[in-house]
Design an enzyme around this catalytic site. Structure first.
Site, short mmCIF file in Angstrom:
data_model
loop_
_atom_site.label_atom_id
_atom_site.label_comp_id
_atom_site.label_asym_id
_atom_site.label_seq_id
_atom_site.Cartn_x
_atom_site.Cartn_y
_atom_site.Cartn_z
N ASN A 26 0.80 -1.23 0.00
CA ASN A 26 0.00 0.00 0.00
C ASN A 26 0.83 1.28 0.00
O ASN A 26 0.33 2.36 0.28
CB ASN A 26 -0.99 0.01 1.18
CG ASN A 26 -0.25 -0.05 2.52
OD1 ASN A 26 0.98 -0.09 2.55
ND2 ASN A 26 -0.99 -0.04 3.61
N ASP A 28 3.15 2.53 1.93
CA ASP A 28 3.49 3.32 3.12
C ASP A 28 4.94 3.10 3.57
O ASP A 28 5.34 3.58 4.63
CB ASP A 28 2.51 3.04 4.27
CG ASP A 28 2.56 1.59 4.73
OD1 ASP A 28 3.36 0.80 4.18
OD2 ASP A 28 1.81 1.23 5.66
N ASP A 101 4.51 -16.52 14.56
CA ASP A 101 5.32 -16.27 15.74
C ASP A 101 4.39 -16.14 16.93
O ASP A 101 3.35 -15.50 16.82
CB ASP A 101 6.06 -14.94 15.53
CG ASP A 101 7.48 -14.96 16.02
OD1 ASP A 101 7.68 -15.21 17.21
OD2 ASP A 101 8.39 -14.70 15.20
N ASP A 203 8.72 -17.40 20.59
CA ASP A 203 9.73 -16.39 20.90
C ASP A 203 10.34 -16.64 22.28
O ASP A 203 9.63 -16.94 23.25
CB ASP A 203 9.05 -15.01 20.87
CG ASP A 203 10.04 -13.86 20.95
OD1 ASP A 203 10.89 -13.78 20.06
OD2 ASP A 203 9.95 -13.05 21.89
N GLU A 270 12.38 -20.79 20.03
CA GLU A 270 13.64 -20.03 20.03
C GLU A 270 14.30 -20.28 21.38
O GLU A 270 13.87 -19.74 22.39
CB GLU A 270 13.37 -18.53 19.84
CG GLU A 270 14.67 -17.74 19.73
CD GLU A 270 14.53 -16.24 20.02
OE1 GLU A 270 15.48 -15.50 19.76
OE2 GLU A 270 13.48 -15.82 20.55
N HIS A 332 16.35 -12.52 11.95
CA HIS A 332 16.19 -11.08 12.09
C HIS A 332 16.94 -10.49 13.29
O HIS A 332 16.80 -9.30 13.56
CB HIS A 332 14.69 -10.76 12.21
CG HIS A 332 14.10 -11.33 13.46
ND1 HIS A 332 13.99 -12.68 13.68
CD2 HIS A 332 13.64 -10.74 14.57
CE1 HIS A 332 13.48 -12.89 14.88
NE2 HIS A 332 13.24 -11.73 15.44
N ASP A 333 17.66 -11.33 14.01
CA ASP A 333 18.43 -10.84 15.16
C ASP A 333 19.94 -10.90 14.90
O ASP A 333 20.71 -10.51 15.78
CB ASP A 333 18.12 -11.69 16.40
CG ASP A 333 16.68 -11.54 16.86
OD1 ASP A 333 16.12 -10.43 16.73
OD2 ASP A 333 16.09 -12.54 17.34
C1 GLC Z 1 13.37 -12.65 20.34
C2 GLC Z 1 13.15 -12.05 18.99
C3 GLC Z 1 13.72 -10.67 18.99
C4 GLC Z 1 12.97 -9.85 20.03
C5 GLC Z 1 13.06 -10.52 21.39
C6 GLC Z 1 12.11 -9.91 22.35
O1 GLC Z 1 14.71 -12.84 20.62
O2 GLC Z 1 13.73 -12.87 18.00
O3 GLC Z 1 13.61 -10.05 17.74
O4 GLC Z 1 13.49 -8.56 20.10
O5 GLC Z 1 12.73 -11.88 21.31
O6 GLC Z 1 10.79 -10.26 22.04
#
Ligand code: GLC
Length: 536
Positions: A26, A28, A101, A203, A270, A332-333
């Site tokens: 969209n 943004d 997630d 998570d 995780e 992503h970390d």
């Molecule tokens: C997990 C996620 C991370 C997030 C953290 C707190 O490690 O992968 O991106 O910042 O949890 O939720």
């Protein structure tokens, strides 16, 4: 060929999507769910089997969605529940599973549960979070630290108590020792299961159970003076603020909820724990815990054949019968794989990830060799970067590079209006360009994914390391029935030569260079950083 006793997620390759950065539908400047739906055919064609989407729930975005204000709705930035249903239906139509997630350790401080909890000491939801009085001297109840810098306790002026936040103060920790919290979170799982999701990535799964007495963490010997580079957080042994053994009861109960659904769903945790014995407990005593904890060891292992082999062998040795392995090389970390390893090693890493025994998880953009994007201090968004700039994660979360246009095909917004900037090399590194090349890393990923899918040895076969290979070379045999395949990976920056007999296979099926393999008088010659899969 039959796939004995294996479930879909065991033979699958998972592809992680960071929804802010995959496709903006969209204009943004931020990606969204309809954008993902638009791009699903690309993923089906790439040859992955499942996607995991990072959080898209209602959120003030203090930690970009990992601060959830409503677990059962979609943030307007990402779309609506109807958009999610459409995404799910389209994915299923293309044969792709969808893993979402779930963030159980903490909510946003704007979640209705927390607003109630903080409203007064006598509120029925007070105990849904971890509230404690100050010490007589006014200090927090213990020495726990926030993983993102500073202390883990926030003072609440209005009700005269501290609350616990393992991450930023906008992410208060839920109290998993309260049965009402457990029930409420089970309802969240059910909400999405009823909608048809195929599984959950949980998570910081290991953090939800803490020491019930909230004892201080002991200091970490040797962490004096040097800890800045690792973050202040590393000055303690985190033995009391996470990973309490009661955590396993939680995942056994979650498992019972999830196993009530057919077709089978998956729970993947995780679990940032690097002690194998402790890590393996997350499968449950009788494999009745989570289906699979993520195995992050390859993210941190020195890039060396002997070290990598040692970690793989340790994993194989520690797994109880029936427990299924997993491998991760980016998310992503973490800094981007192509930046950590460089372009040639990134190709070897791709072969390693997609030929080991177990479920691999890829990170969006790694298949085109996207690199870490340098983010100017004033452009940093990550709450961690705002506290500890050197630990910022924005560089691996930039928009997916689809084509050579000004916004890389990601968005119709102006380039300056993208939520994070694009890399300078976008005209060279993108899907469109990579697709035109027979030797690009994207072509390599496509060919590896297709080989993995076609060959039972690769997606379900056993693993046996090959001894006696030259230093710098890690080799292993994957076999199923009468079909053994050999994988040999040269981690060194020099060529390596070995007798084919030692390798086991004779017919090269693929090289990381996507060029003819050198076989010379019964000897296999690997170029520096070259990996090869051979059949017999
Ligand atoms: C997990 C996620 C991370 C997030 C953290 C707190 O490690 O992968 O991106 O910042 O949890 O939720």
């Amino acid at each position: 060929m039959e796939k004995p006793d294996l479930l879909w997620w065991q033979t699958a390759v998972i592809y992680q999507i960071y929804p802010r950065s995959f496709q903006d539908s969209n204009g943004d400047g931020v990606g969204d769910l309809p954008g993902i739906t638009e791009r699903l055919p690309y993923l089906a064609d790439l040859g992955v089997d499942a996607i995991w989407i990072s959080p898209f729930y209602t959120s003030p975005m203090a930690d970009f969605g990992y601060d959830v204000a409503d677990y059962t709705d979609v943030d307007p930035l990402f779309g609506t529940l109807a958009d999610f249903d459409e995404l799910l239906a389209t994915a299923h139509g293309l044969g792709l599973k969808v893993i979402i997630d779930i963030v159980p350790n903490h909510t946003s401080d704007q979640h209705a549960w927390f607003l109630e909890s903080r409203s007064s000491k006598s509120n029925p939801k007070r105990d849904w979070y971890v509230w404690r009085d100050a010490k007589p001297d006014g200090f927090p109840p213990n020495n726990w630290l926030s993983a993102f810098g500073g202390g883990a306790w926030e003072w609440d002026e209005a009700t005269d108590q501290y609350y616990l936040h393992t991450f930023i103060p906008e992410q208060p920790d839920l109290n998993w020792r309260n049965p009402e919290v457990v029930e409420a979170m089970h309802d969240v799982y059910r909400f999405w299961l009823d909608r048809g999701v195929d599984g959950f990535r949980i998570d910081v799964a290991h953090r939800i159970m803490k020491d019930p007495d909230l004892r201080d963490n002991p200091p970490k010997p040797g962490a004096d003076g040097n800890f800045k580079s690792m973050g202040e957080y590393e000055i303690q042994h985190h033995i009391h603020d996470m990973g309490h053994p009661d955590v396993h009861d939680v995942y056994r109960d979650v498992r019972a909820v999830v196993d009530g659904y057919d077709p089978p769903r998956v729970t993947i945790g995780e679990v940032h724990i690097f002690d194998w014995e402790e890590w393996v407990r997350y499968y449950g005593t009788n494999l009745d815990g989570m289906h699979m904890p993520f195995n992050f060891t390859l993210l941190y292992v020195p890039w060396d054949a002997a070290e990598v082999r040692a970690r793989v062998d340790e994993l194989e040795a520690v797994l109880p019968a029936g427990a299924w392995p997993s491998y991760v090389l980016g998310n992503h970390d973490e800094p981007r794989l192509a930046t950590r390893f460089g372009p040639e090693r990134a190709r070897l890493a791709a072969m390693l990830l997609l030929t080991l025994r177990g479920t691999p998880t890829m990170y969006y953009g790694d298949e085109i060799g996207m690199t870490e994007v340098p983010i100017a201090p004033e452009d940093q968004q990550d709450p961690w970067a705002l506290r500890e700039p050197e630990l910022g994660r924005d560089g691996c979360r930039t928009p997916m590079q689809w084509d050579s246009s000004a916004t890389a095909g990601f968005s119709a917004a102006e380039p300056d209006d993208l939520w994070l900037p694009l890399t300078a090399d976008v005209t060279m590194v993108n899907v469109e360009v990579a697709d035109r090349s027979d030797t690009s890393i994207l072509t390599l990923y496509r060919r590896l994914l297709s080989l993995r899918r076609d060959r039972p040895a690769l997606h379900l076969g056993s693993y046996a390391p090959i001894d006696g290979l030259p230093d710098g070379v890690f080799g292993f045999v994957r076999s199923h029935g009468s079909e053994p395949l050999s994988v040999v990976l040269n981690f060194a920056d020099e060529p390596a030569t070995m007798p084919l007999q030692a390798v086991g296979g004779t017919t090269p099926l693929i090289s990381t260079q996507l060029e003819p393999v050198h076989i010379d008088g019964g000897r296999l010659v690997l170029e520096p950083n070259e990996g090869v899969v051979l059949g017999s």
